[in-house]
Design an enzyme around this catalytic site. Structure first.
Site, PDB file in Angstrom:
ATOM      1  CB  SER A 109      -0.977   0.024   1.293  1.00  0.00           C
ATOM      2  OG  SER A 109      -1.674  -1.332   1.353  1.00  0.00           O
ATOM      3  CE  LYS A 184      -4.816  -1.419   1.633  1.00  0.00           C
ATOM      4  NZ  LYS A 184      -5.736  -2.439   1.887  1.00  0.00           N
ATOM      5  CE  LYS A 253       1.690   2.107   4.864  1.00  0.00           C
ATOM      6  NZ  LYS A 253       1.215   0.776   3.834  1.00  0.00           N
TER       7      LYS A 253
HETATM    8  P1  NAD Z   1       5.000  -6.638   7.571  1.00  0.00           P
HETATM    9  O1  NAD Z   1       5.794  -5.558   8.229  1.00  0.00           O
HETATM   10  O2  NAD Z   1       4.641  -7.789   8.199  1.00  0.00           O
HETATM   11  O3  NAD Z   1       6.139  -7.106   6.211  1.00  0.00           O
HETATM   12  C1  NAD Z   1       7.007  -6.221   5.468  1.00  0.00           C
HETATM   13  C2  NAD Z   1       8.205  -6.835   5.188  1.00  0.00           C
HETATM   14  O4  NAD Z   1       9.151  -5.957   4.355  1.00  0.00           O
HETATM   15  C3  NAD Z   1       9.038  -7.399   6.440  1.00  0.00           C
HETATM   16  O5  NAD Z   1       9.333  -8.631   6.365  1.00  0.00           O
HETATM   17  C4  NAD Z   1      10.163  -6.403   6.354  1.00  0.00           C
HETATM   18  O6  NAD Z   1      11.694  -7.189   6.852  1.00  0.00           O
HETATM   19  C5  NAD Z   1      10.571  -6.248   4.985  1.00  0.00           C
HETATM   20  N1  NAD Z   1      11.077  -4.955   4.423  1.00  0.00           N
HETATM   21  C6  NAD Z   1      11.020  -3.635   4.951  1.00  0.00           C
HETATM   22  N2  NAD Z   1      11.710  -2.951   4.398  1.00  0.00           N
HETATM   23  C7  NAD Z   1      12.443  -3.491   3.369  1.00  0.00           C
HETATM   24  C8  NAD Z   1      13.558  -3.539   2.630  1.00  0.00           C
HETATM   25  N3  NAD Z   1      13.977  -2.134   2.482  1.00  0.00           N
HETATM   26  N4  NAD Z   1      14.029  -4.467   1.624  1.00  0.00           N
HETATM   27  C9  NAD Z   1      13.652  -5.768   1.942  1.00  0.00           C
HETATM   28  N5  NAD Z   1      12.743  -5.895   2.797  1.00  0.00           N
HETATM   29  C10 NAD Z   1      11.920  -5.125   3.644  1.00  0.00           C
HETATM   30  O7  NAD Z   1       4.113  -5.947   6.829  1.00  0.00           O
HETATM   31  P2  NAD Z   1       2.659  -6.400   6.234  1.00  0.00           P
HETATM   32  O8  NAD Z   1       1.563  -6.491   7.072  1.00  0.00           O
HETATM   33  O9  NAD Z   1       2.870  -7.697   5.391  1.00  0.00           O
HETATM   34  O10 NAD Z   1       2.539  -5.365   4.963  1.00  0.00           O
HETATM   35  C11 NAD Z   1       3.022  -5.114   3.742  1.00  0.00           C
HETATM   36  C12 NAD Z   1       2.192  -4.073   2.996  1.00  0.00           C
HETATM   37  O11 NAD Z   1       0.940  -4.734   2.678  1.00  0.00           O
HETATM   38  C13 NAD Z   1       2.266  -2.814   3.608  1.00  0.00           C
HETATM   39  O12 NAD Z   1       2.216  -1.620   2.461  1.00  0.00           O
HETATM   40  C14 NAD Z   1       0.561  -2.912   4.202  1.00  0.00           C
HETATM   41  O13 NAD Z   1       0.163  -1.707   4.376  1.00  0.00           O
HETATM   42  C15 NAD Z   1       0.105  -3.773   3.152  1.00  0.00           C
HETATM   43  N6  NAD Z   1      -1.085  -4.511   3.667  1.00  0.00           N
HETATM   44  C16 NAD Z   1      -0.976  -5.272   4.819  1.00  0.00           C
HETATM   45  C17 NAD Z   1      -2.375  -5.836   5.213  1.00  0.00           C
HETATM   46  C18 NAD Z   1      -2.258  -6.640   6.572  1.00  0.00           C
HETATM   47  O14 NAD Z   1      -3.474  -7.156   7.187  1.00  0.00           O
HETATM   48  N7  NAD Z   1      -1.085  -6.749   7.181  1.00  0.00           N
HETATM   49  C19 NAD Z   1      -3.403  -5.956   4.534  1.00  0.00           C
HETATM   50  C20 NAD Z   1      -3.476  -5.374   3.295  1.00  0.00           C
HETATM   51  C21 NAD Z   1      -2.370  -4.611   2.827  1.00  0.00           C
END
Ligand code: NAD
Length: 311
Positions: A109, A184, A253
């Site tokens: 997102s 989104k 965010k």
């Molecule tokens: P999360 O924090 O669990 O996962 C993010 C991952 O990215 C982590 O494993 C982290 O180590 C990795 N990361 C961060 N910076 C990095 C970099 N520079 N290089 C490589 N890896 C890196 O987050 P999430 O909950 O999986 O969410 C991911 C995205 O999806 C976000 O944008 C969030 O807003 C969106 N989202 C989340 C959900 C939810 O229910 N959790 C639902 C819909 C959308």
């Protein structure tokens, strides 16, 4: 020239193996794609290799070289830019390896403004970009039944459709690059507003003498029902589990991004501004790293009442 669709066993890069990324990458692997992964957290990388048989080539450049398409599922658009272009990664980047004709699919997102800027930079090197953020949380990521909102050019979308269908059930085409990310953010604003309104209502009801469990049940059978009353209040809030898997920091965010969309389009959003401010205040009061459903604890602090206990 028609470029063939990306069907299994094509090799797909997947960057970001957190709460959402790991189950999404697993869905692709189950469908028969070969997955090359990267994450800044070593334990996330090792878990993905063990759990889904992914390979970890060791650098972003190597992933770019091997893959016709790379998916990012990172916290925000700044992280996506860093991975794609190399800022803050010691010079390592996807772009150093991607061939002309490759596609970056950002399923995070992200901010639509940053997405359009990144898309223009990639296009200058012959690399296409789609934004394809998702809704449905961990449960639907695990079930491969996410809603996916896709922005970008028609040929790239057609090429990537088999990939998207391996992770999602409802795939919506939203328009040009950035439109998926705008959609989104607007969705999450409506979702957050619904959660905040329900938090205030359930708390006020309890303080007035109503049973909070009954309040949620009646909302769910009435016109006040929303996704949070249906899928979050009993499950994560009244149970005090606060473990939906989507963090408060990520929701804030997204809310700031929704205000950017309103501002960029010259749309007044007085209610949105008040809502986003309340969520920012909650973030400041509760600190980093909490689940977004724990936002009710901010209203509980203001009221001096915990939900589920007598006022
Ligand atoms: P999360 O924090 O669990 O996962 C993010 C991952 O990215 C982590 O494993 C982290 O180590 C990795 N990361 C961060 N910076 C990095 C970099 N520079 N290089 C490589 N890896 C890196 O987050 P999430 O909950 O999986 O969410 C991911 C995205 O999806 C976000 O944008 C969030 O807003 C969106 N989202 C989340 C959900 C939810 O229910 N959790 C639902 C819909 C959308």
């Amino acid at each position: 020239m028609n470029t063939p669709s990306l069907v299994p066993p094509a090799r797909i890069g997947f960057i970001g193996l957190g709460q959402m990324g790991l189950p999404m990458a697993r869905s692709l692997a189950r469908t028969g794609y070969r997955i090359a992964v990267h994450d800044v957290r070593r334990e996330a990388l090792e878990r993905a290799c063990d759990a889904i048989g992914a390979e970890a080539p060791g650098s972003l450049r190597a992933i770019g070289e091997r893959c016709d398409a790379v998916i990012t599922m990172l916290p925000d658009g700044n992280a996506v830019q860093a991975v794609a272009l190399g800022s803050g990664n010691g010079g390592d980047s996807l772009l150093a390896g991607l061939q002309a004709g490759a596609i970056l699919i950002d399923m995070s997102s992200s901010s639509p403004v940053g997405t359009r800027e990144l898309g223009a930079q990639l296009a200058g090197r012959g690399v296409a970009m789609l934004d394809a953020p998702v809704s449905g949380g961990i449960k639907k990521a695990v079930e491969a039944s996410l809603s996916i909102m896709v922005g970008g050019d028609a040929a790239s979308i057609a090429r990537c459709m088999p990939l998207l269908e391996a992770m999602g059930k409802q795939i919506f085409l939203t328009g040009p690059l950035g439109s998926g990310h705008a959609m989104k953010a607007l969705n999450n604003y409506v979702s957050a507003a619904g959660l905040a309104a329900a938090a205030e209502a359930v708390l006020a009801g309890q303080r007035f003498g109503l049973d909070p469990v009954n309040v949620v049940n009646i909302l769910n059978a009435s016109t006040g029902m929303n996704n949070s009353t249906l899928n979050k209040f009993h499950q994560y809030i009244l149970s005090r589990a606060f473990n939906s898997g989507f963090s408060l920091d990520l929701m804030v965010k997204d809310l700031k991004t929704a205000l950017e969309v309103a501002s960029a389009s010259g749309s007044p959003a007085p209610f949105g501004e008040a809502c986003v401010q309340a969520w920012c205040d909650a973030q400041a009061a509760l600190g980093p790293g909490v689940d977004h459903t724990a936002v009710v604890r901010y209203w509980e602090k203001l009221a001096g009442t915990e939900l589920g206990r007598k006022a």
